[in-house]
Each structure stands twice: as structure tokens, then as C-alpha cells.
Design a protein around this motif. Structure first.
Motif, PDB file in Angstrom:
ATOM      1  N   GLY A  66       0.583  -1.146   0.163  1.00  0.00           N
ATOM      2  CA  GLY A  66       0.045   0.010   0.130  1.00  0.00           C
ATOM      3  C   GLY A  66       0.969   1.422   0.087  1.00  0.00           C
ATOM      4  N   ASP A  67       2.099   1.013  -0.154  1.00  0.00           N
ATOM      5  CA  ASP A  67       2.897   2.206  -0.197  1.00  0.00           C
ATOM      6  C   ASP A  67       3.188   3.035  -1.700  1.00  0.00           C
ATOM      7  OD1 ASP A  67       3.639   2.302   2.476  1.00  0.00           O
ATOM      8  OD2 ASP A  67       5.295   1.026   2.285  1.00  0.00           O
ATOM      9  N   TYR A  68       3.142   4.069  -1.859  1.00  0.00           N
ATOM     10  CA  TYR A  68       3.517   4.539  -3.109  1.00  0.00           C
ATOM     11  C   TYR A  68       5.075   4.628  -3.403  1.00  0.00           C
ATOM     12  CZ  TYR A  68      -0.755   7.051  -2.840  1.00  0.00           C
ATOM     13  OH  TYR A  68      -2.213   7.253  -2.975  1.00  0.00           O
ATOM     14  N   LYS A  69       5.287   4.268  -5.048  1.00  0.00           N
ATOM     15  CA  LYS A  69       6.519   3.993  -5.162  1.00  0.00           C
ATOM     16  C   LYS A  69       6.740   4.806  -6.581  1.00  0.00           C
ATOM     17  CE  LYS A  69       7.915   0.938  -2.154  1.00  0.00           C
ATOM     18  NZ  LYS A  69       9.167   1.390  -1.171  1.00  0.00           N
ATOM     19  N   HIS A  70       7.920   5.282  -6.940  1.00  0.00           N
ATOM     20  CA  HIS A  70       8.052   5.799  -8.166  1.00  0.00           C
ATOM     21  C   HIS A  70       8.514   4.617  -9.227  1.00  0.00           C
ATOM     22  CE1 HIS A  70      12.324   6.016  -8.330  1.00  0.00           C
ATOM     23  NE2 HIS A  70      12.616   6.541  -7.346  1.00  0.00           N
ATOM     24  N   GLY A  71       8.123   4.885 -10.580  1.00  0.00           N
ATOM     25  CA  GLY A  71       8.939   3.955 -11.639  1.00  0.00           C
ATOM     26  C   GLY A  71       9.697   4.505 -12.460  1.00  0.00           C
ATOM     27  N   LEU A  72      10.648   5.433 -11.678  1.00  0.00           N
ATOM     28  CA  LEU A  72      11.418   6.252 -12.800  1.00  0.00           C
ATOM     29  C   LEU A  72      12.422   5.372 -13.491  1.00  0.00           C
ATOM     30  CD1 LEU A  72      11.892   9.808 -10.903  1.00  0.00           C
ATOM     31  CD2 LEU A  72      10.418   9.093 -12.891  1.00  0.00           C
ATOM     32  N   ASP A  73      12.880   4.064 -12.787  1.00  0.00           N
ATOM     33  CA  ASP A  73      13.978   3.509 -13.176  1.00  0.00           C
ATOM     34  C   ASP A  73      13.451   2.100 -14.262  1.00  0.00           C
ATOM     35  OD1 ASP A  73      16.127   4.808 -12.158  1.00  0.00           O
ATOM     36  OD2 ASP A  73      15.822   3.845 -10.323  1.00  0.00           O
ATOM     37  N   ASP A  74      12.144   2.137 -14.222  1.00  0.00           N
ATOM     38  CA  ASP A  74      11.533   1.083 -14.651  1.00  0.00           C
ATOM     39  C   ASP A  74      11.864   1.112 -16.412  1.00  0.00           C
ATOM     40  OD1 ASP A  74      10.503   0.144 -12.567  1.00  0.00           O
ATOM     41  OD2 ASP A  74       8.507   0.680 -13.097  1.00  0.00           O
ATOM     42  N   ALA A  75      12.130  -0.023 -16.893  1.00  0.00           N
ATOM     43  CA  ALA A  75      12.465  -0.262 -18.275  1.00  0.00           C
ATOM     44  C   ALA A  75      11.500   0.457 -19.345  1.00  0.00           C
ATOM     45  CB  ALA A  75      12.716  -1.412 -18.657  1.00  0.00           C
ATOM     46  N   GLU A  76      10.187   0.457 -19.148  1.00  0.00           N
ATOM     47  CA  GLU A  76       9.006   1.127 -19.778  1.00  0.00           C
ATOM     48  C   GLU A  76       9.087   2.686 -19.658  1.00  0.00           C
ATOM     49  OE1 GLU A  76       7.938  -2.922 -18.479  1.00  0.00           O
ATOM     50  OE2 GLU A  76       8.490  -1.231 -17.444  1.00  0.00           O
ATOM     51  N   VAL A  77       9.600   3.054 -18.648  1.00  0.00           N
ATOM     52  CA  VAL A  77       9.420   4.602 -18.378  1.00  0.00           C
ATOM     53  C   VAL A  77      10.880   5.052 -19.158  1.00  0.00           C
ATOM     54  CG1 VAL A  77       9.839   6.657 -16.839  1.00  0.00           C
ATOM     55  CG2 VAL A  77       8.298   4.570 -16.346  1.00  0.00           C
ATOM     56  N   VAL A  78      12.048   4.691 -18.922  1.00  0.00           N
ATOM     57  CA  VAL A  78      13.115   4.834 -19.472  1.00  0.00           C
ATOM     58  C   VAL A  78      13.158   4.645 -21.119  1.00  0.00           C
ATOM     59  CG1 VAL A  78      15.691   4.344 -19.815  1.00  0.00           C
ATOM     60  CG2 VAL A  78      14.618   4.052 -17.615  1.00  0.00           C
ATOM     61  N   ALA A  79      12.566   3.559 -21.517  1.00  0.00           N
ATOM     62  CA  ALA A  79      12.554   3.542 -23.123  1.00  0.00           C
ATOM     63  C   ALA A  79      11.497   4.681 -23.676  1.00  0.00           C
ATOM     64  CB  ALA A  79      11.888   2.131 -23.471  1.00  0.00           C
ATOM     65  N   ALA A  80      10.558   4.829 -22.983  1.00  0.00           N
ATOM     66  CA  ALA A  80       9.538   5.755 -23.400  1.00  0.00           C
ATOM     67  C   ALA A  80      10.146   7.136 -23.705  1.00  0.00           C
ATOM     68  CB  ALA A  80       8.236   5.986 -22.586  1.00  0.00           C
ATOM     69  N   LEU A  81      10.955   7.349 -22.501  1.00  0.00           N
ATOM     70  CA  LEU A  81      11.614   8.991 -22.417  1.00  0.00           C
ATOM     71  C   LEU A  81      12.884   9.036 -23.498  1.00  0.00           C
ATOM     72  CD1 LEU A  81      11.703   9.602 -18.691  1.00  0.00           C
ATOM     73  CD2 LEU A  81      10.381  10.984 -20.265  1.00  0.00           C
ATOM     74  N   GLU A  82      13.341   7.997 -23.727  1.00  0.00           N
ATOM     75  CA  GLU A  82      14.558   7.848 -24.802  1.00  0.00           C
ATOM     76  C   GLU A  82      13.754   8.006 -26.154  1.00  0.00           C
ATOM     77  OE1 GLU A  82      17.373   7.889 -24.745  1.00  0.00           O
ATOM     78  OE2 GLU A  82      18.067   7.126 -22.647  1.00  0.00           O
ATOM     79  N   TRP A  83      12.504   7.601 -26.284  1.00  0.00           N
ATOM     80  CA  TRP A  83      11.889   7.910 -27.699  1.00  0.00           C
ATOM     81  C   TRP A  83      11.395   9.297 -27.641  1.00  0.00           C
ATOM     82  CZ3 TRP A  83       7.314   9.489 -29.174  1.00  0.00           C
ATOM     83  CH2 TRP A  83       6.868   9.395 -30.567  1.00  0.00           C
ATOM     84  N   ALA A  84      11.084   9.742 -26.645  1.00  0.00           N
ATOM     85  CA  ALA A  84      10.669  11.213 -26.667  1.00  0.00           C
ATOM     86  C   ALA A  84      11.655  12.165 -26.997  1.00  0.00           C
ATOM     87  CB  ALA A  84      10.043  11.410 -25.141  1.00  0.00           C
ATOM     88  N   ALA A  85      13.007  11.753 -26.463  1.00  0.00           N
ATOM     89  CA  ALA A  85      14.045  12.626 -26.618  1.00  0.00           C
ATOM     90  C   ALA A  85      14.428  12.505 -28.090  1.00  0.00           C
ATOM     91  CB  ALA A  85      15.122  12.024 -25.866  1.00  0.00           C
ATOM     92  N   ASP A  86      14.307  11.316 -28.957  1.00  0.00           N
ATOM     93  CA  ASP A  86      14.604  11.334 -30.383  1.00  0.00           C
ATOM     94  C   ASP A  86      13.451  12.044 -31.048  1.00  0.00           C
ATOM     95  OD1 ASP A  86      16.678   9.547 -29.565  1.00  0.00           O
ATOM     96  OD2 ASP A  86      15.478   7.746 -30.084  1.00  0.00           O
TER      97      ASP A  86
END
Length: 248
Positions: free
Chosen positions: A48-68
Motif C-alpha cells: 500500500g505504499d507509493y513508489k516511483h517507476g523512474l528506473d523502470d524499463a518502460e519509463v526509460v524507453a519511453a523517455l528515450e523515444w521522446a528525446a529522439d
């Protein structure tokens, strides 16, 4: 990318684009890219705790595509802060990343051209198309008794629920048809994203101003940081905000 290349045009051959594929809000774009790839910026774990997913593969890959995408000339940033929709209305951009409620503002007087509504493209890690639900939740203060809270919830349900006689499985479409030029936006797009499996809640709005995808994306968009550098800079800030929430 392929569609954006076709939509970005220099119509008078002066070396300056006259029409862009998309009017750009980096924060909204990054959020859409991440969630359409199955990424979760913030989630609730098994305790029941809030966690961030900034290191998750889906997040990183998405941001890398956005950067492109941001390295191209496909997007336009308006000269003033509230000019995003104006750029779409005046044909400076072919696509506009907005919320569904904005259909009410694309009236005949504002938008002369026909227009439609589709979901954001599905990322390679996603299993289906996603719509982002980001409205605040309803909260009843603990100062009310259990009986009072139940009365409030009952009244809210009456006010927010479907009107008797207009509560059939497809009656929700009735009020939307006058707001759209293309009925497929309702019969296909909205009908699809109304299904629970096609919607995601952006929990960042429930935490604090420190947990903000705009802070994550802005330095990448303006070439001030790489994706890895931006994530590293935000992780501590996000974690501190989440720790406060989890401690309550």
C-alpha cells in the motif's frame, strides 16, 4: 515518426516550416509517451505504499523515444504559454495533444476544419492502447461521522450518476455526438478507452508539486540533460515526497 514527417511541411520553400506535425507541450507529451508504453510514474506496491517507476524499463524507453522525437523539427512550441490550442486551430500544427473535455471548446466558430479524436500511439512495451485519467478523486474528510459520510456519498452518487431513463449501455453517447465532427471518435475511440483495461490513472497528481513529469521532461526537451541525467536528478526529489505520503 513516419506520420509526423509527412505532416511537417515547408509549403513556400523558404526553409522554415509552415505546418508542424504536433504542437508541443513537453510535459503532456512525456506523460502520454510513458503511459502509452505501459510505464507507471507512480504506483502502489503490495504494502500500500507509493513508489516511483523512474528506473523502470518502460519509463526509460519511453523517455528515450521522446528525446529522439524532440531532436526532429516535427513539433512547434507556441510563443506564449496558452497558445497550444491556437496553433492547432489556425492550422500551424496538424495534431494537438489535449484532454477529451476540450471537444466542447472546438466549436464551429473556432475550428473550421473537420477533426477527430484518437488515442496516443501504442508503445512497443504496451499490450493495448491507453487513456490517461488524471482528475482528482473525491475525498470525504474524516471529521464527518460514518453516517454523515454515507449520506454525503449517497447524495453525490445521485448527482453524479446517470439520469434515470438515460442510463442504457450506450446512452452516454447521446450528449457527445453534438460535440464531435467524426462519430468514430465516440463509437470507436471513446468507447474503447471507457473500458477499464484501457485506462490508467496518473497518480502523480495525488502526491505533491514535487512529483511532476514536467520537471522530468523539461531539461531533456531543452537539451540541458540526457534522459539518464534527468531521471537521476529527480529520483531523490520524488522519493522524498513519496516518503512523506507513505509516513502518514
Amino acid at each position: 515518426m513516419e506520420l509526423s514527417e509527412k505532416l511537417t511541411r515547408d509549403t513556400d520553400n523558404d526553409g522554415i516550416n509552415d505546418t508542424y506535425a504536433m504542437v508541443m507541450n513537453p510535459s503532456a507529451f512525456a506523460e502520454a509517451v510513458i503511459m502509452s508504453n505501459g510505464g507507471k510514474l507512480v504506483y502502489v506496491d503490495e504494502n500500500g505504499d507509493y513508489k516511483h517507476g523512474l528506473d523502470d524499463a518502460e519509463v526509460v524507453a519511453a523517455l528515450e523515444w521522446a528525446a529522439d522525437y524532440w531532436k526532429t523539427e516535427f513539433d512547434l512550441v507556441p510563443a506564449h504559454w496558452n497558445g497550444h490550442k491556437d496553433a492547432f486551430l489556425t492550422s500551424q500544427a496538424a495534431m494537438y495533444l489535449g484532454s477529451e473535455w476540450e471537444s466542447t471548446t472546438l466549436t464551429q466558430d473556432q475550428m473550421a476544419d473537420d477533426w477527430g479524436l484518437v488515442t496516443f500511439p501504442k508503445g512497443p512495451n504496451a499490450t493495448g492502447y491507453k487513456a490517461i485519467y488524471g482528475d482528482p478523486g473525491w475525498v470525504i474528510p474524516a471529521s464527518y461521522s460514518k453516517e454523515e459520510a454515507e449520506d454525503i456519498a449517497f447524495a453525490l452518487n445521485l448527482w453524479y450518476g446517470p439520469v434515470p431513463g438515460y442510463d442504457g449501455p450506450d446512452d452516454w453517447k447521446t450528449v457527445l455526438y453534438p460535440l464531435y465532427r467524426d462519430e468514430r471518435a465516440i463509437d470507436e475511440t471513446i468507447a474503447m478507452v471507457r473500458e477499464p483495461e484501457n485506462s490508467m490513472v496518473n497518480l502523480t497528481i495525488a502526491i505533491s508539486d514535487s512529483v511532476n513529469v514536467g520537471l522530468l521532461s523539461s531539461d531533456v526537451y531543452w537539451n540541458k540533460a540526457t534522459v539518464a541525467e534527468s531521471i537521476e536528478a529527480q529520483k531523490g526529489i520524488w522519493q522524498a515526497a513519496l516518503d512523506k505520503v507513505n509516513a502518514k
